[in-house]
Design an enzyme around this catalytic site. Structure first.
Site, mmCIF file in Angstrom:
data_model
loop_
_atom_site.group_PDB
_atom_site.id
_atom_site.type_symbol
_atom_site.label_atom_id
_atom_site.label_comp_id
_atom_site.label_asym_id
_atom_site.label_seq_id
_atom_site.Cartn_x
_atom_site.Cartn_y
_atom_site.Cartn_z
ATOM 1 N N ASP A 356 35.409 42.187 50.387
ATOM 2 C CA ASP A 356 34.606 40.981 49.666
ATOM 3 C C ASP A 356 34.356 39.946 50.589
ATOM 4 O O ASP A 356 33.283 39.345 50.885
ATOM 5 C CB ASP A 356 35.557 40.448 48.416
ATOM 6 C CG ASP A 356 34.399 39.897 47.240
ATOM 7 O OD1 ASP A 356 33.374 40.296 47.441
ATOM 8 O OD2 ASP A 356 34.875 39.132 46.508
ATOM 9 N N ASP A 418 35.273 41.104 40.131
ATOM 10 C CA ASP A 418 36.037 39.982 39.984
ATOM 11 C C ASP A 418 36.811 40.046 38.572
ATOM 12 O O ASP A 418 37.903 39.211 38.492
ATOM 13 C CB ASP A 418 35.278 38.675 40.131
ATOM 14 C CG ASP A 418 34.516 38.763 41.615
ATOM 15 O OD1 ASP A 418 34.998 39.246 42.457
ATOM 16 O OD2 ASP A 418 33.480 38.328 41.466
#
Length: 597
Positions: A356, A418
Site C-alpha cells: 500500500d 482496508d
C-alpha cells in the site's frame, strides 16, 4: 554522487510547481432574467494571476460573454466594443495563457474563462507576467460550458470565487461507521461460525441443517501469490484501465450477489414459508432440490447486482446500493477466508502494508504525470474514455459544498482491502478469545484499535489533502494492540501459533462418561422390554459373582469396598421410576454436550 541529489531536487521541483499554484474554485452561474436558481461549476485557476474571494457574497456578479468561436490570440479575435466589465469565455489553444489574459485585460475584461476540451491544467506564467495581470483567469471544462448554455441560455451572469475547503467532511462519519461496523460484525460472525462448525464436526448427529460454506485457510505461499496478483492487476489497470474496468465490474457483480446471498440466507431460513423443495430434475444446480425460499433469495440477490450494474453511474443513489453490496461482499470474505495463526496474520498485514505504501507514496516518482498509481486507479483516471470507476470501494458523496466536491473527488473512498485485511486479524482474535475463554478481550481490543487507526487516517487525509494509504495506519494499530494484549496475558506463544484452538487440543471422545449419573439397579423399575432390563447393571449381582470365584483375597477386598460404596449410594437414593430414568438420561446428555462445548 553530489550531482544525483541535485538532479533529484530539480526533478521534484519541476513536478511539484504545477501542484503548488493549482487551486480549485467555482463559478456561480445564473440567468440574467432571474427566473431560475443558480448553479456552481468547477474552475481551475492560478492564484498568482489574481486572488478569488472566498465568499460568494463578496464576488462580483458579471455578465458571461460567449466567445468560444475564437481563441483570443490576436486583436482580431476581440469583438467590437471589447469586453466592457464582462467575463469572456474563449477556447483554449494556439497561444499562451498570458497572451489570452493580456488581450482580455486590455479590452476591459474583469476576468477570463478558458474553455478546454482536454484535461484541466493550471494556467501558468512567469513572475513578471503575474505582476502585469490583475484579473482572474481560470479554466472551465467544455462539457460545463455546454451545460451552461443548455440550462441558462445565452444571457447569463457569473461570479468566480474559491471557498475554503472544510477540514473534515461529514461523510467521513458515515464511512467510519460502515467500516468499523463491517469489521466488528464480520470478525464476530467469522469467529462464532468457526467454533460452531468445530462443535458440529464432533457431534454425533449434525442435525437437519448443515453448513455448506467451507472456510479457506490462508498459507504463506497463498499470501505471496495473492500479493503478486494484486501488484500485477494494479499495474495492468493503470495502463489498460478502459479495457479491464468492465472485467472488474463483472467480477464485482458476481461476488456481490454471492456475498448478499450468504448474508441473507440465515435470516431467510428462519422464515416459516417456502420450505418445500423443487421436484427432481437433472439441471446443474437444481438437481440438489433447493428450497423454494432459497431459490427466491438467489433470484433477489442476482437482481440487486444487475440493477446496480445497469445504474452504477447514477450518482444520486447508486453509491448507496454499491456500499450495501460491498459490505455484504466483505462480510462473506471475512466469513470464508481464515487465518489460522497470528504469524500468518502478521505476514499478510506487513506485506500488504509495504504494498500500500509503495503504490501510494513511491509510484509518483516513477510515473510521468507524478500521480500515485493507487490513487489514480481507485479514483479513476481523469483522461479515461469510459469515465468508469472501480466498484471495489465504499464511497459516500461529500456532504459539504466545496470545489473539491465539484472538481476532483465528489466522493470519499475507502477500499475493500482496508476493511478485509485488518478484519481477518479481528476474526482471528475472536476465534482465539472463544477457544481460550478470554471474555473476548482480544476481539474488543483489536476492533477498537482498528477504529483508532481509521481516525488517524482521516486526520492525515485532512492535514495532507492527498490520498492516504489506510493500511499505513491500520496495520500498526491492530498488530501492535493484539501483540500487547497477548504479551500482557502471557499467551503470546499460544497466540502466535494458534495452539489454543480446539483442533490442536485433545478432542473429547464421542461417548462421554455420564456426569453425576448413578447406575440404576435392575429391580428398581418396570422395564419397557427385556432388552432394556438386560442393559442395566446390578452391583449386587456383580459382588456375588466375585465371592463365588476363586480370585485372590486382595482383589475381593478391593472390589467389595467399591461395591459397598456403590450400594450405599443406591440405598440412599429413591427407587427411580420410568419418568425418573428419562430425567437422569436427559441430565447426562446435557452434561455430555457441555463437555463437547
Amino acid at each position: 554522487m553530489a550531482a544525483r541529489p541535485a538532479r533529484l531536487r530539480l526533478w521534484l521541483l519541476l513536478h511539484l510547481l504545477p501542484q503548488v499554484y493549482c487551486e480549485y474554485g467555482m463559478v456561480h452561474v445564473l440567468s440574467e432574467k432571474g427566473s431560475s436558481k443558480g448553479k456552481d461549476y468547477c474552475i481551475l485557476f492560478n492564484s498568482q494571476w489574481a486572488h478569488l474571494p472566498h465568499d460568494l457574497g463578496k464576488a462580483s456578479l458579471l455578465q458571461l460573454q460567449d466567445q468560444t468561436a475564437s481563441v483570443l490570440c490576436s486583436p482580431s479575435d476581440v469583438p467590437d466594443g471589447g469586453f466592457n466589465n464582462q467575463i469572456p469565455m474563449v477556447m483554449r489553444g494556439n497561444c499562451t495563457f498570458y497572451e489570452k489574459v493580456r488581450l482580455a485585460q486590455i479590452n476591459g475584461a474583469r476576468g477570463l474563462l478558458i474553455v478546454s476540451r482536454e484535461r484541466l491544467v493550471p494556467p501558468g506564467g512567469n513572475r513578471s507576467q503575474y505582476e502585469e495581470i490583475d484579473i482572474p483567469v481560470a479554466l472551465l471544462s467544455y462539457t460545463d460550458m455546454l451545460d451552461i448554455g443548455k440550462s441558462f441560455g445565452s444571457s447569463v451572469k457569473g461570479a468566480m470565487y474559491a471557498p475554503n475547503e472544510p477540514v473534515l467532511d461529514y461523510n467521513m462519519v458515515i464511512i467510519f461507521v460502515m467500516a468499523v461496523g463491517t469489521v466488528a460484525i464480520g470478525g464476530y460472525w467469522a469467529g462464532s461460525r468457526d467454533v460452531k462448525k468445530r462443535y458440529m464436526k464432533h457431534k454425533r448427529d449434525d442435525g437437519a441443517e448443515k453448513h455448506d460454506d467451507e472456510t479457506v485457510d490462508v498459507t504463506p505461499i497463498m499470501i505471496c501469490v495473492f500479493v503478486v496478483m494484486c501488484c500485477s492487476m494494479l499495474v495492468l489497470l493503470y495502463f489498460f484501465y478502459d479495457h479491464l474496468v468492465y472485467v472488474i465490474i463483472g467480477i464485482f457483480c458476481l461476488a456481490a450477489s454471492i456475498g448478499l446471498y450468504s448474508c441473507l440466507s440465515p435470516f431467510v431460513r428462519r422464515v416459516p414459508l417456502g420450505k418445500c423443495r423443487i421436484p427432481d430434475n437433472n439441471l446443474p444446480y437444481f438437481h440438489k432440490r433447493p428450497q423454494v425460499r432459497m431459490l427466491f433469495l438467489a433470484v433477489f440477490c442476482i437482481s440487486v447486482s444487475v440493477v446496480w450494474g445497469i445504474f452504477r453511474n447514477e450518482d444520486q443513489w447508486a453509491w448507496a446500493l454499491q456500499d450495501a453490496l460491498g459490505i455484504a461482499f466483505c462480510l462473506y470474505m471475512l466469513k470464508t477466508i481464515r487465518l489460522p495463526t497470528f504469524k500468518g496474520c502478521t505476514l499478510l498485514l506487513l506485506v500488504l502494508f509495504v504494498y500500500d505504501v509503495f503504490f501510494v507514496f513511491i509510484t509518483p516518482f516513477l510515473t510521468k504525470t507524478g500521480e500515485s498509481i493507487m490513487v489514480e486507479v481507485a479514483a479513476g483516471p481523469s483522461d479515461s474514455a469510459t469515465h468508469e470507476k472501480l466498484p471495489m470501494v465504499l464511497k459516500v458523496p461529500r456532504l459539504n459544498s466545496s470545489p473539491l466536491a465539484l472538481c476532483d473527488r465528489p466522493f470519499s473512498l475507502l477500499g475493500f482491502g482496508d476493511i478485509l485485511v485488518p478484519g481477518l486479524l479481528v476474526a482471528y482474535c475472536h476465534r482465539f478469545d472463544i477457544q481460550v475463554q478470554s471474555s473476548r478481550v482480544y476481539f474488543v481490543a483489536c476492533t477498537i484499535a482498528y477504529g483508532i487507526g481509521l481516525l488517524v487516517t482521516f486526520v492525515a487525509l485532512a492535514l495532507m489533502q492527498m490520498g492516504q494509504p489506510a493500511l499505513l495506519y491500520l496495520v500498526p494499530c491492530t498488530l501492535l494492540t493484539s501483540f500487547v494484549v497477548a504479551l500482557w496475558r502471557r499467551e503470546l506463544a499460544m497466540f502466535w501459533t494458534g495452539s489454543g484452538f480446539a483442533k490442536d487440543l485433545p478432542q473429547p471422545p464421542v461417548v462421554v462418561a455420564p456426569v453425576n449419573c448413578p447406575p440404576l439397579p435392575k429391580d428398581s423399575i418396570v422395564p419397557a422390554s427385556q432388552q432394556d432390563t438386560e442393559q442395566m447393571t446390578n452391583p449386587t449381582l456383580h459382588v456375588k459373582e466375585l465371592h463365588s470365584s476363586a480370585s485372590a483375597e486382595e482383589e475381593l477386598a478391593d472390589t467389595s469396598a467399591k461395591t459397598d460404596q456403590s450400594e450405599i449410594s443406591v440405598a440412599h437414593s429413591e427407587k427411580p421410576t420410568a419418568q425418573n430414568k428419562d430425567d437422569l438420561e436427559s441430565k447426562c446428555l446435557n452434561a455430555e454436550q457441555k463437555q463437547l462445548e
